[in-house]
Design a protein around this motif. Structure first.
Motif, PDB file in Angstrom:
ATOM      1  N   ALA A 232       0.843  -1.196   0.000  1.00 32.62           N
ATOM      2  CA  ALA A 232       0.000   0.000   0.000  1.00 32.62           C
ATOM      3  C   ALA A 232       0.877   1.244   0.000  1.00 32.62           C
ATOM      4  O   ALA A 232       2.011   1.229   0.470  1.00 32.62           O
ATOM      5  CB  ALA A 232      -0.907  -0.010   1.218  1.00 32.62           C
ATOM      6  N   HIS A 233       0.319   2.327  -0.507  1.00 29.98           N
ATOM      7  CA  HIS A 233       1.107   3.559  -0.612  1.00 29.98           C
ATOM      8  C   HIS A 233       0.458   4.666   0.206  1.00 29.98           C
ATOM      9  O   HIS A 233       0.200   5.760  -0.274  1.00 29.98           O
ATOM     10  CB  HIS A 233       1.223   3.992  -2.078  1.00 29.98           C
ATOM     11  N   HIS A 234       0.143   4.384   1.485  1.00 24.89           N
ATOM     12  CA  HIS A 234      -0.428   5.445   2.321  1.00 24.89           C
ATOM     13  C   HIS A 234       0.610   6.002   3.292  1.00 24.89           C
ATOM     14  O   HIS A 234       0.280   6.679   4.255  1.00 24.89           O
ATOM     15  CB  HIS A 234      -1.663   4.955   3.072  1.00 24.89           C
ATOM     16  N   GLY A 235       1.878   5.707   3.048  1.00 20.99           N
ATOM     17  CA  GLY A 235       2.946   6.336   3.817  1.00 20.99           C
ATOM     18  C   GLY A 235       3.160   5.767   5.202  1.00 20.99           C
ATOM     19  O   GLY A 235       3.887   6.364   5.994  1.00 20.99           O
ATOM     20  N   THR A 236       2.543   4.645   5.519  1.00 22.13           N
ATOM     21  CA  THR A 236       2.707   4.057   6.839  1.00 22.13           C
ATOM     22  C   THR A 236       4.104   3.484   7.011  1.00 22.13           C
ATOM     23  O   THR A 236       4.614   2.795   6.124  1.00 22.13           O
ATOM     24  CB  THR A 236       1.671   2.935   7.069  1.00 22.13           C
ATOM     25  N   ARG A 237       4.703   3.756   8.133  1.00 18.58           N
ATOM     26  CA  ARG A 237       5.988   3.164   8.473  1.00 18.58           C
ATOM     27  C   ARG A 237       5.743   2.056   9.497  1.00 18.58           C
ATOM     28  O   ARG A 237       5.339   2.330  10.629  1.00 18.58           O
ATOM     29  CB  ARG A 237       6.927   4.235   9.036  1.00 18.58           C
ATOM     30  N   TRP A 238       5.977   0.835   9.095  1.00 17.96           N
ATOM     31  CA  TRP A 238       5.651  -0.311   9.937  1.00 17.96           C
ATOM     32  C   TRP A 238       6.798  -0.717  10.853  1.00 17.96           C
ATOM     33  O   TRP A 238       6.616  -1.547  11.747  1.00 17.96           O
ATOM     34  CB  TRP A 238       5.255  -1.504   9.059  1.00 17.96           C
ATOM     35  N   GLY A 239       7.970  -0.167  10.627  1.00 21.80           N
ATOM     36  CA  GLY A 239       9.102  -0.485  11.484  1.00 21.80           C
ATOM     37  C   GLY A 239       9.420  -1.977  11.473  1.00 21.80           C
ATOM     38  O   GLY A 239       9.461  -2.619  10.423  1.00 21.80           O
ATOM     39  N   ARG A 240       9.593  -2.566  12.655  1.00 24.37           N
ATOM     40  CA  ARG A 240       9.971  -3.982  12.728  1.00 24.37           C
ATOM     41  C   ARG A 240       8.834  -4.910  12.318  1.00 24.37           C
ATOM     42  O   ARG A 240       9.047  -6.104  12.133  1.00 24.37           O
ATOM     43  CB  ARG A 240      10.428  -4.324  14.148  1.00 24.37           C
ATOM     44  N   TYR A 241       7.624  -4.369  12.145  1.00 18.44           N
ATOM     45  CA  TYR A 241       6.496  -5.194  11.720  1.00 18.44           C
ATOM     46  C   TYR A 241       6.364  -5.269  10.195  1.00 18.44           C
ATOM     47  O   TYR A 241       5.477  -5.941   9.678  1.00 18.44           O
ATOM     48  CB  TYR A 241       5.193  -4.650  12.310  1.00 18.44           C
ATOM     49  N   GLU A 242       7.257  -4.554   9.492  1.00 17.88           N
ATOM     50  CA  GLU A 242       7.185  -4.489   8.032  1.00 17.88           C
ATOM     51  C   GLU A 242       7.133  -5.876   7.383  1.00 17.88           C
ATOM     52  O   GLU A 242       6.245  -6.138   6.562  1.00 17.88           O
ATOM     53  CB  GLU A 242       8.374  -3.692   7.486  1.00 17.88           C
ATOM     54  N   PRO A 243       8.034  -6.818   7.697  1.00 14.21           N
ATOM     55  CA  PRO A 243       7.976  -8.127   7.026  1.00 14.21           C
ATOM     56  C   PRO A 243       6.653  -8.857   7.272  1.00 14.21           C
ATOM     57  O   PRO A 243       6.106  -9.489   6.359  1.00 14.21           O
ATOM     58  CB  PRO A 243       9.160  -8.887   7.635  1.00 14.21           C
ATOM     59  N   ALA A 244       6.134  -8.774   8.499  1.00 14.87           N
ATOM     60  CA  ALA A 244       4.884  -9.465   8.817  1.00 14.87           C
ATOM     61  C   ALA A 244       3.710  -8.857   8.053  1.00 14.87           C
ATOM     62  O   ALA A 244       2.844  -9.588   7.540  1.00 14.87           O
ATOM     63  CB  ALA A 244       4.631  -9.410  10.314  1.00 14.87           C
ATOM     64  N   ILE A 245       3.677  -7.538   7.965  1.00 15.01           N
ATOM     65  CA  ILE A 245       2.596  -6.876   7.239  1.00 15.01           C
ATOM     66  C   ILE A 245       2.659  -7.234   5.760  1.00 15.01           C
ATOM     67  O   ILE A 245       1.641  -7.555   5.128  1.00 15.01           O
ATOM     68  CB  ILE A 245       2.674  -5.346   7.434  1.00 15.01           C
ATOM     69  N   ARG A 246       3.856  -7.183   5.181  1.00 13.46           N
ATOM     70  CA  ARG A 246       3.998  -7.488   3.746  1.00 13.46           C
ATOM     71  C   ARG A 246       3.644  -8.945   3.461  1.00 13.46           C
ATOM     72  O   ARG A 246       3.054  -9.256   2.421  1.00 13.46           O
ATOM     73  CB  ARG A 246       5.427  -7.182   3.278  1.00 13.46           C
TER      74      ARG A 246
END
Length: 335
Positions: A232-246
């Protein structure tokens, strides 16, 4: 439609938003006859998503001898008596409904040919294991045997754990001896407290050549192409959760909604569509239901089960003669 071994209809108790029912339909191709949930928020969602299935309301007030008995009964019985948030009274809590569910099954004619039960994993340890023992004993008294295991939402790729126990039971045959224990990874909490007649079985699906649980995808999932899903391109920074979200974006085929929204008094608050996405539900399954407030939406979502998680549990726990090939797709869609 008739599913495997003639299983064509389902009934649902303590239905919530119907997450367990989606999994049952996905695996067995069943048609939902009725639901039974007296929570007004659940009733609103169920009426919108399953309009052909009447809601019988309070399961303790139903004359179950007069209700059409389903082939499959699903029940995500309340976790409040079991969870730490509900003080963990278990059997001593007046909200313990499993015995009422067992009584209902005993009054149905004929008895359901398959029971699918779900609760929080703490069922294994509350009351020093006696709550789980009660479940096993009541099922045995009704003539059922089966299997259980704990499956986490993260086991199917969700970005949260949400460990739940799933119990599948069917009428006993002369050689059956009780519920088989299925453990995932390390032993489940409270395992030492289980009644001695429960049999432990190590990953039977592997020994028999049955593949382990896949990563079931939601009804709106895109076909697997081997390529990463576009984030998604809403500018959210997921930090250490990035891999799990993706990972969950890829498995569901849907980008993560923005996690927050403007709060009426200023600042930000949790966005219900994000919680819905975390649960693996079709877009709008709860949040597009007319008449549900944001608080009601979050209540339902927070008490639900991830359908993909339940599907994986069923794939592992169902006896071989009940596993369809290929599995059915969810027929209920959000709108």
């Amino acid at each position: 439609m008739t599913g495997p071994a003639g299983l064509s209809t389902a009934g649902s108790m303590c239905s919530g938003y119907g997450g367990l029912d989606l999994a049952v339909a996905a695996m067995l191709g069943t048609r939902l006859l009725w639901t039974a949930d007296n929570d007004t928020r659940a009733a609103t969602c169920l009426a919108h998503r399953f309009p052909a299935a009447p809601n019988l309301g309070d399961l303790t007030a139903v004359d179950w001898t007069a209700v059409s008995a389903p082939d499959v009964l699903a029940a995500g019985f309340p976790c409040t008596p079991i969870s730490s948030a509900g003080h963990g009274l278990g059997l001593d809590d007046e909200r313990w409904l499993f015995d009422d569910i067992a009584d209902a099954v005993g009054r149905m004619e004929p008895h359901p040919r398959l029971l699918v039960l779900e609760n929080v994993a703490r069922l294994l340890s509350v009351n020093d294991g006696h709550a789980m023992a009660r479940v096993v004993h009541r099922l045995a008294t009704l003539g059922y045997v089966g299997r259980w295991r704990v499956v986490r939402a993260s086991d199917v790729g969700a970005p949260h754990q949400r460990a739940r126990i799933f119990i599948v039971a069917w009428p006993a045959d002369p050689e059956s001896t009780g519920l088989e224990i299925r453990r995932q990874g390390r032993p489940s909490p409270g395992a030492a407290s289980h009644p001695p007649h429960l049999r432990h079985q190590r990953d039977r699906h592997t020994r028999e050549g049955r593949p382990g649980p896949p990563h079931p995808r939601g009804p709106d999932a895109a076909p697997s192409t081997g390529q990463a899903h576009r984030p998604a391109h809403h500018g959210t920074r997921w930090g250490r959760y990035e891999p799990a979200i993706r990972r969950w974006e890829h498995l569901t085929g849907r980008p993560a909604p923005h996690p927050t929204e403007p709060a009426p008094g200023g600042g930000r608050r949790l966005a219900a569509p994000f919680s819905e996405w975390l649960m693996g539900l079709p877009t709008g399954w709860v949040t597009h239901v007319p008449g549900l407030t944001r608080t009601g939406q979050l209540h339902l979502i927070g008490n639900g089960v991830v359908p993909q998680q339940a599907t994986a549990a069923l794939l592992d726990l169902l006896p071989a003669h009940l596993i369809p090939a290929p599995a059915h797709h969810w027929e209920e869609r959000a709108s």
